[in-house]
Design a protein around this motif. Sequence first.
Motif, PDB file in Angstrom:
ATOM      1  N   TRP A  12       0.855  -1.190   0.000  1.00  0.00           N
ATOM      2  CA  TRP A  12       0.000   0.000   0.000  1.00  0.00           C
ATOM      3  C   TRP A  12       0.887   1.234   0.000  1.00  0.00           C
ATOM      4  CZ3 TRP A  12      -4.593   1.776  -1.102  1.00  0.00           C
ATOM      5  CH2 TRP A  12      -4.996   3.025  -0.612  1.00  0.00           C
ATOM      6  N   ARG A  13       0.729   2.044  -1.043  1.00  0.00           N
ATOM      7  CA  ARG A  13       1.518   3.273  -1.154  1.00  0.00           C
ATOM      8  C   ARG A  13       0.560   4.465  -1.183  1.00  0.00           C
ATOM      9  NH1 ARG A  13       5.928   5.653  -3.925  1.00  0.00           N
ATOM     10  NH2 ARG A  13       5.611   7.892  -3.676  1.00  0.00           N
ATOM     11  N   PRO A  14       0.467   5.248  -0.090  1.00  0.00           N
ATOM     12  CA  PRO A  14      -0.368   6.452  -0.120  1.00  0.00           C
ATOM     13  C   PRO A  14       0.092   7.396  -1.229  1.00  0.00           C
ATOM     14  CG  PRO A  14       0.330   5.940   2.120  1.00  0.00           C
ATOM     15  CD  PRO A  14       1.127   5.056   1.217  1.00  0.00           C
ATOM     16  N   LEU A  15      -0.856   8.017  -1.910  1.00  0.00           N
ATOM     17  CA  LEU A  15      -0.520   8.949  -2.984  1.00  0.00           C
ATOM     18  C   LEU A  15      -0.100  10.290  -2.409  1.00  0.00           C
ATOM     19  CD1 LEU A  15      -3.384   8.163  -5.530  1.00  0.00           C
ATOM     20  CD2 LEU A  15      -1.026   7.326  -5.546  1.00  0.00           C
ATOM     21  N   ASN A  16       0.561  11.065  -3.265  1.00  0.00           N
ATOM     22  CA  ASN A  16       1.068  12.362  -2.826  1.00  0.00           C
ATOM     23  C   ASN A  16       0.924  13.362  -3.963  1.00  0.00           C
ATOM     24  OD1 ASN A  16       2.278  14.287  -1.183  1.00  0.00           O
ATOM     25  ND2 ASN A  16       3.921  12.913  -0.548  1.00  0.00           N
ATOM     26  N   ASN A  17       0.919  14.628  -3.599  1.00  0.00           N
ATOM     27  CA  ASN A  17       0.974  15.727  -4.558  1.00  0.00           C
ATOM     28  C   ASN A  17       2.299  16.435  -4.316  1.00  0.00           C
ATOM     29  OD1 ASN A  17       0.612  17.891  -6.265  1.00  0.00           O
ATOM     30  ND2 ASN A  17      -1.133  18.761  -5.160  1.00  0.00           N
ATOM     31  N   PRO A  18       3.371  15.965  -4.961  1.00  0.00           N
ATOM     32  CA  PRO A  18       4.725  16.418  -4.602  1.00  0.00           C
ATOM     33  C   PRO A  18       5.043  17.799  -5.149  1.00  0.00           C
ATOM     34  CG  PRO A  18       4.823  14.929  -6.459  1.00  0.00           C
ATOM     35  CD  PRO A  18       3.376  14.999  -6.066  1.00  0.00           C
ATOM     36  N   LYS A  19       6.131  18.353  -4.674  1.00  0.00           N
ATOM     37  CA  LYS A  19       6.608  19.643  -5.183  1.00  0.00           C
ATOM     38  C   LYS A  19       7.200  19.495  -6.575  1.00  0.00           C
ATOM     39  CE  LYS A  19       9.076  22.313  -2.669  1.00  0.00           C
ATOM     40  NZ  LYS A  19      10.178  22.799  -1.808  1.00  0.00           N
ATOM     41  N   THR A  20       7.804  18.336  -6.844  1.00  0.00           N
ATOM     42  CA  THR A  20       8.405  18.066  -8.149  1.00  0.00           C
ATOM     43  C   THR A  20       7.928  16.704  -8.633  1.00  0.00           C
ATOM     44  OG1 THR A  20      10.370  17.059  -7.136  1.00  0.00           O
ATOM     45  CG2 THR A  20      10.458  19.422  -7.625  1.00  0.00           C
ATOM     46  N   LEU A  21       8.018  16.471  -9.928  1.00  0.00           N
ATOM     47  CA  LEU A  21       7.612  15.202 -10.517  1.00  0.00           C
ATOM     48  C   LEU A  21       8.300  14.032  -9.823  1.00  0.00           C
ATOM     49  CD1 LEU A  21       6.244  13.610 -12.897  1.00  0.00           C
ATOM     50  CD2 LEU A  21       8.400  13.926 -14.128  1.00  0.00           C
ATOM     51  N   GLN A  22       7.519  13.028  -9.426  1.00  0.00           N
ATOM     52  CA  GLN A  22       8.057  11.846  -8.773  1.00  0.00           C
ATOM     53  C   GLN A  22       7.641  10.598  -9.561  1.00  0.00           C
ATOM     54  OE1 GLN A  22      10.028  11.827  -5.880  1.00  0.00           O
ATOM     55  NE2 GLN A  22      10.034  14.061  -6.194  1.00  0.00           N
ATOM     56  N   VAL A  23       8.608   9.719  -9.825  1.00  0.00           N
ATOM     57  CA  VAL A  23       8.350   8.458 -10.523  1.00  0.00           C
ATOM     58  C   VAL A  23       8.881   7.330  -9.658  1.00  0.00           C
ATOM     59  CG1 VAL A  23       8.734   7.102 -12.612  1.00  0.00           C
ATOM     60  CG2 VAL A  23       8.518   9.592 -12.767  1.00  0.00           C
ATOM     61  N   SER A  24       8.024   6.352  -9.348  1.00  0.00           N
ATOM     62  CA  SER A  24       8.400   5.218  -8.502  1.00  0.00           C
ATOM     63  C   SER A  24       8.167   3.925  -9.265  1.00  0.00           C
ATOM     64  CB  SER A  24       7.575   5.201  -7.212  1.00  0.00           C
ATOM     65  OG  SER A  24       7.659   6.442  -6.523  1.00  0.00           O
ATOM     66  N   ALA A  25       9.069   2.962  -9.111  1.00  0.00           N
ATOM     67  CA  ALA A  25       8.957   1.674  -9.793  1.00  0.00           C
ATOM     68  C   ALA A  25       8.937   0.555  -8.757  1.00  0.00           C
ATOM     69  CB  ALA A  25      10.111   1.481 -10.767  1.00  0.00           C
ATOM     70  N   PHE A  26       7.972  -0.354  -8.878  1.00  0.00           N
ATOM     71  CA  PHE A  26       7.826  -1.487  -7.977  1.00  0.00           C
ATOM     72  C   PHE A  26       8.100  -2.757  -8.790  1.00  0.00           C
ATOM     73  CE2 PHE A  26       5.187   2.036  -6.708  1.00  0.00           C
ATOM     74  CZ  PHE A  26       5.440   2.177  -5.352  1.00  0.00           C
ATOM     75  N   MET A  27       9.334  -3.266  -8.676  1.00  0.00           N
ATOM     76  CA  MET A  27       9.761  -4.404  -9.478  1.00  0.00           C
ATOM     77  C   MET A  27       8.935  -5.646  -9.140  1.00  0.00           C
ATOM     78  SD  MET A  27      12.018  -2.768 -11.133  1.00  0.00           S
ATOM     79  CE  MET A  27      12.683  -4.124 -12.114  1.00  0.00           C
ATOM     80  N   ASP A  28       8.660  -6.462 -10.176  1.00  0.00           N
ATOM     81  CA  ASP A  28       7.794  -7.615  -9.942  1.00  0.00           C
ATOM     82  C   ASP A  28       7.969  -8.629 -11.063  1.00  0.00           C
ATOM     83  OD1 ASP A  28       5.982  -9.198  -8.655  1.00  0.00           O
ATOM     84  OD2 ASP A  28       4.263  -7.884  -8.925  1.00  0.00           O
TER      85      ASP A  28
END
Length: 519
Positions: free
Chosen positions: A312-328
């Motif tokens: 579970w990853r809570p969403l965010n409204n960041p100051k700068t563009l954020q990209v996250s990768a969850f390997m699977d």
Amino acid sequence: MTGKLLDRRSVLGQAAMGTLALAAAKFATTAGIAEAAGETPSQPTPFNATNVNAEAKRLADQPFAKPTLDLPPPFNKLNYDQYRDIRFRPEKAIWRGEHLNFEIQPFAMGWLYDMPVDLWVVDNGAASRLVANGKLFTFGPLIGPGPEDAPYGFSGFRIHGPINRSDYFDEYAVFQGASYLRAVGRGQGYGASARGLALNTARPGGEEFPFFRTFWLEKPKPGATQITIYALLDSQSTTGAYRFVIEPGETTVMDVSVTLYPRATLPHVGIAPLTSMFLYGNATPRRSKDFRPEVHDSEGLAIVNGGDERLWRPLNNPKTLQVSAFMDNDPRGFGLWQRDRTFRSYEDLEAHYEQRPSVWVQPKGQWGEGFIELVEIPVENEIHDNVVAYWHPSKELAPGGPHVFNYRLFWGRDVPASWSGARVAKTRIGGGKKPENVLFVIDLTGPSVKDAKDLPVADVSASVGRISNVVVQRNLEISGVRVTFELTPGDAELVELRCVLKAGDQAVSETWLYRWTKP
């Protein structure tokens, strides 16, 4: 990137809703429309599912050419209010009066929708092309009478049926704008969207937006609870053949079959993309002068990975563009959830964010290695979608194809799979005991913690910085537990956090993940 995002949210938020997208054209039969336009109706042509694949392959072997249709004034330069002033005649809905559980109402071209979409109705293996006609619209005072001989076109359609009441046909699904679609379950309002395909999202050079250029609407049999839609996707880089089998209900379910025929190598492709809006919540700074506690269509990304671990990853409204990768490897499912269903959490009498659907992607078959990518884009207001999630295969898709992906989409209150473990109900952030610390408060609920004799242990870790003051206590208000801890980030600009409840060596909760960024 930002400019493209604004257009995308406008497509979704301003016109896909039935209350806002009042423009459309429709037709009980092709012959009836053609005769109204003074045209000779064309003969139906044979159709089966292989026709869509053959057409996608044929297009892929040719240079890309965007479809166009020259609309006359004032329809070629409509603003938003004028577009709303085109009223669809609901008595003309496809299959109206035929005692089926489905009706289709096409949308007109105009405003942002400047690309014509071909619509065909399939009946007993024969396809008839729908012809738009100005006599099937009413035009309000912002436009005036429409010329009878003007060319008209479609930009998509919406599906109506007795999803909430047996005696009334409500709108519950929309296909309009690029390859966007959205749906709701019983008693819900539109929120998160899906797309046919995502290409080069958040990548240098800008995102490419494939579009559905043709739909085939298969007429359901009397008493049928499902409707089948075929779609032809096109873009500079690829074509695709799609099949949607849609069953509305408490949770609306779509079985999706995708076959891609790339014109060129696809290095960054997003399969089963989802799009949503997150402005702020309990774990983000509240906007000044806004009375609402939270504003979002979705509050978190949920994942069940190939190892059956639940994230579970809570969403965010960041100051700068954020990209996250969850390997699977061979993911079990992922989706954008709206978990909080209480009105007091939003206090919005118009938007009713507590009624927005959660959307879940359940892959069929083995998708192999790759990662679920989450893109979070900073925004200043709620009219823009700023969250994207999709499956990214580890290997690029080679030209030619075919590349096949099958999955199921669920639109409803919850992810369909039941589970005995605890899940995160809410994440909150505040100030720690020391000025340099950040306090995290995580509430969890579920069978594994509701009746547990002993409290579980919270296993908390951080990529950098220091974790302290970890406490687990019962939260009788939610029949669950509350975990609190403090983070000392030091000089770090970004910290990846992880928390899971354990009874001995056994995990009894989903794994909470969070990306903290320096304010």
